[in-house]
Design a protein around this motif. Structure first.
Motif, PDB file in Angstrom:
ATOM      1  N   ILE A  63       1.374   7.627   8.206  1.00 47.71           N
ATOM      2  CA  ILE A  63       1.148   8.480   7.036  1.00 47.71           C
ATOM      3  C   ILE A  63       1.379   9.947   7.394  1.00 47.71           C
ATOM      4  O   ILE A  63       1.944  10.709   6.604  1.00 47.71           O
ATOM      5  CB  ILE A  63      -0.287   8.261   6.480  1.00 47.71           C
ATOM      6  CG1 ILE A  63      -0.372   6.879   5.824  1.00 47.71           C
ATOM      7  CG2 ILE A  63      -0.661   9.352   5.486  1.00 47.71           C
ATOM      8  CD1 ILE A  63      -1.775   6.455   5.440  1.00 47.71           C
ATOM      9  N   SER A  64       0.991  10.350   8.591  1.00 46.42           N
ATOM     10  CA  SER A  64       1.087  11.757   8.967  1.00 46.42           C
ATOM     11  C   SER A  64       2.442  12.158   9.554  1.00 46.42           C
ATOM     12  O   SER A  64       2.725  13.350   9.645  1.00 46.42           O
ATOM     13  CB  SER A  64      -0.020  12.113   9.958  1.00 46.42           C
ATOM     14  OG  SER A  64       0.108  11.346  11.129  1.00 46.42           O
ATOM     15  N   VAL A  65       3.296  11.213   9.913  1.00 46.16           N
ATOM     16  CA  VAL A  65       4.544  11.553  10.603  1.00 46.16           C
ATOM     17  C   VAL A  65       5.479  12.393   9.738  1.00 46.16           C
ATOM     18  O   VAL A  65       6.182  13.262  10.238  1.00 46.16           O
ATOM     19  CB  VAL A  65       5.263  10.296  11.144  1.00 46.16           C
ATOM     20  CG1 VAL A  65       5.902   9.486  10.030  1.00 46.16           C
ATOM     21  CG2 VAL A  65       6.305  10.678  12.186  1.00 46.16           C
ATOM     22  N   ARG A  66       5.479  12.194   8.437  1.00 45.12           N
ATOM     23  CA  ARG A  66       6.382  12.951   7.572  1.00 45.12           C
ATOM     24  C   ARG A  66       5.905  14.383   7.366  1.00 45.12           C
ATOM     25  O   ARG A  66       6.713  15.284   7.187  1.00 45.12           O
ATOM     26  CB  ARG A  66       6.530  12.252   6.231  1.00 45.12           C
ATOM     27  CG  ARG A  66       7.217  10.908   6.383  1.00 45.12           C
ATOM     28  CD  ARG A  66       7.445  10.266   5.068  1.00 45.12           C
ATOM     29  NE  ARG A  66       8.562  10.937   4.406  1.00 45.12           N
ATOM     30  CZ  ARG A  66       8.919  10.697   3.174  1.00 45.12           C
ATOM     31  NH1 ARG A  66       8.269   9.829   2.457  1.00 45.12           N
ATOM     32  NH2 ARG A  66       9.939  11.327   2.641  1.00 45.12           N
ATOM     33  N   SER A  67       4.607  14.592   7.382  1.00 41.79           N
ATOM     34  CA  SER A  67       4.093  15.938   7.133  1.00 41.79           C
ATOM     35  C   SER A  67       3.942  16.754   8.418  1.00 41.79           C
ATOM     36  O   SER A  67       4.180  17.953   8.426  1.00 41.79           O
ATOM     37  CB  SER A  67       2.761  15.865   6.397  1.00 41.79           C
ATOM     38  OG  SER A  67       1.815  15.164   7.178  1.00 41.79           O
ATOM     39  N   PHE A  95       0.837  -1.204   0.000  1.00 43.06           N
ATOM     40  CA  PHE A  95       0.000   0.000   0.000  1.00 43.06           C
ATOM     41  C   PHE A  95       0.874   1.257   0.000  1.00 43.06           C
ATOM     42  O   PHE A  95       0.661   2.170  -0.796  1.00 43.06           O
ATOM     43  CB  PHE A  95      -0.929  -0.023   1.223  1.00 43.06           C
ATOM     44  CG  PHE A  95      -1.731   1.232   1.401  1.00 43.06           C
ATOM     45  CD1 PHE A  95      -2.797   1.521   0.566  1.00 43.06           C
ATOM     46  CD2 PHE A  95      -1.409   2.127   2.411  1.00 43.06           C
ATOM     47  CE1 PHE A  95      -3.525   2.687   0.723  1.00 43.06           C
ATOM     48  CE2 PHE A  95      -2.131   3.280   2.587  1.00 43.06           C
ATOM     49  CZ  PHE A  95      -3.194   3.568   1.735  1.00 43.06           C
ATOM     50  N   VAL A  96       1.868   1.299   0.893  1.00 45.22           N
ATOM     51  CA  VAL A  96       2.762   2.460   0.977  1.00 45.22           C
ATOM     52  C   VAL A  96       3.552   2.623  -0.313  1.00 45.22           C
ATOM     53  O   VAL A  96       3.781   3.743  -0.785  1.00 45.22           O
ATOM     54  CB  VAL A  96       3.703   2.336   2.202  1.00 45.22           C
ATOM     55  CG1 VAL A  96       4.790   3.394   2.172  1.00 45.22           C
ATOM     56  CG2 VAL A  96       2.907   2.441   3.485  1.00 45.22           C
ATOM     57  N   HIS A  97       3.954   1.508  -0.935  1.00 44.43           N
ATOM     58  CA  HIS A  97       4.707   1.560  -2.187  1.00 44.43           C
ATOM     59  C   HIS A  97       3.923   2.302  -3.272  1.00 44.43           C
ATOM     60  O   HIS A  97       4.476   3.103  -4.024  1.00 44.43           O
ATOM     61  CB  HIS A  97       5.042   0.140  -2.655  1.00 44.43           C
ATOM     62  CG  HIS A  97       5.628   0.089  -4.030  1.00 44.43           C
ATOM     63  ND1 HIS A  97       6.918   0.507  -4.286  1.00 44.43           N
ATOM     64  CD2 HIS A  97       5.103  -0.292  -5.220  1.00 44.43           C
ATOM     65  CE1 HIS A  97       7.166   0.360  -5.579  1.00 44.43           C
ATOM     66  NE2 HIS A  97       6.070  -0.122  -6.174  1.00 44.43           N
ATOM     67  N   PHE A  98       2.626   2.064  -3.343  1.00 46.71           N
ATOM     68  CA  PHE A  98       1.815   2.711  -4.365  1.00 46.71           C
ATOM     69  C   PHE A  98       1.384   4.124  -3.972  1.00 46.71           C
ATOM     70  O   PHE A  98       1.134   4.960  -4.838  1.00 46.71           O
ATOM     71  CB  PHE A  98       0.594   1.853  -4.701  1.00 46.71           C
ATOM     72  CG  PHE A  98       0.959   0.620  -5.484  1.00 46.71           C
ATOM     73  CD1 PHE A  98       1.422   0.721  -6.787  1.00 46.71           C
ATOM     74  CD2 PHE A  98       0.859  -0.634  -4.916  1.00 46.71           C
ATOM     75  CE1 PHE A  98       1.763  -0.403  -7.513  1.00 46.71           C
ATOM     76  CE2 PHE A  98       1.207  -1.771  -5.619  1.00 46.71           C
ATOM     77  CZ  PHE A  98       1.663  -1.650  -6.936  1.00 46.71           C
ATOM     78  N   VAL A  99       1.305   4.398  -2.676  1.00 50.43           N
ATOM     79  CA  VAL A  99       0.893   5.724  -2.219  1.00 50.43           C
ATOM     80  C   VAL A  99       2.055   6.713  -2.292  1.00 50.43           C
ATOM     81  O   VAL A  99       1.888   7.860  -2.689  1.00 50.43           O
ATOM     82  CB  VAL A  99       0.330   5.659  -0.776  1.00 50.43           C
ATOM     83  CG1 VAL A  99       0.125   7.038  -0.200  1.00 50.43           C
ATOM     84  CG2 VAL A  99      -0.984   4.892  -0.778  1.00 50.43           C
TER      85      VAL A  99
END
Length: 196
Positions: A120-124, A4-8
């Motif tokens: 998902i939110s940790v990078r932003s 999932f992360v690979h495609f997102v």
């Protein structure tokens, strides 16, 4: 989740040049000071969390390590504030979930959802990630043993706050110490050139 992360993820992976250990140390000799600094700080976090007999002592250690992951003192101080504020809001979310009398299967489902949102939110936004990390950690704790909810919330906040403050304080101390050391010994000079 990896598929999932690979495609997102839309960013191309950064290709890192392979270097041996001696090349890496030569290019970044500060790695020794960083290693001593991190290990001493984390040792102190383990010592304090055990000495204070916190319910889940690893929360303080993990919080301290997370704060120290900042690239510079400014980033560490920002992470410190964001982690503490994010934990306060996360405790509110956790209080709602823990008082909802969830079944084991529902708890596992919420843990997966919270983990996904957190990653998902940790990078932003680091603070936003902490909103979801705290309830996830608390739900995980309730799966292993039955604990009083108010006590669990209290120990989570104490562990996170003390770990974050310890990490930020030690980063400030080492940065200030190195700044004085550099100024005192003129380490900004270039020793590769011959003196005139």
């Amino acid at each position: 989740m990896a598929v999932f992360v690979h495609f997102v993820e839309k960013e191309e992976p950064e290709i890192i040049e392979e270097k041996n250990l001696f090349q890496r140390i030569f290019e970044d000799p500060g790695v020794f000071l960083d290693g001593i600094f991190y290990s001493a700080t984390l040792f102190l976090a383990v010592y304090l969390s055990s000495g204070l007999q916190l319910r889940n002592p690893y929360w303080m250690v993990v919080s301290c390590a997370a704060i120290l992951q900042g690239d510079n003192l400014r980033a560490i101080m920002q992470r410190n504030v964001q982690r503490i504020l994010g934990t306060i809001i996360g405790i509110g979310i956790a209080a709602l979930l823990l008082n909802a009398s969830l079944t084991t299967l529902e708890t596992i489902f919420f843990i997966i959802i919270l983990f996904t949102i957190s990653q998902i939110s940790v990078r932003s936004n680091y603070a936003l990630s902490a909103f979801f990390t705290t309830p996830m950690a608390l739900l995980l704790s309730t799966l292993t043993k039955d604990q009083s909810v108010p006590t669990l919330l209290q120990y989570r906040f104490i562990g996170i706050a003390l770990g974050a403050l310890l990490g930020a304080s030690s980063a400030l101390l080492i940065t200030t110490g190195l700044r004085f050391y550099n100024r005192s010994f003129h380490l900004h000079e270039n020793f590769d050139k011959d003196p005139d």
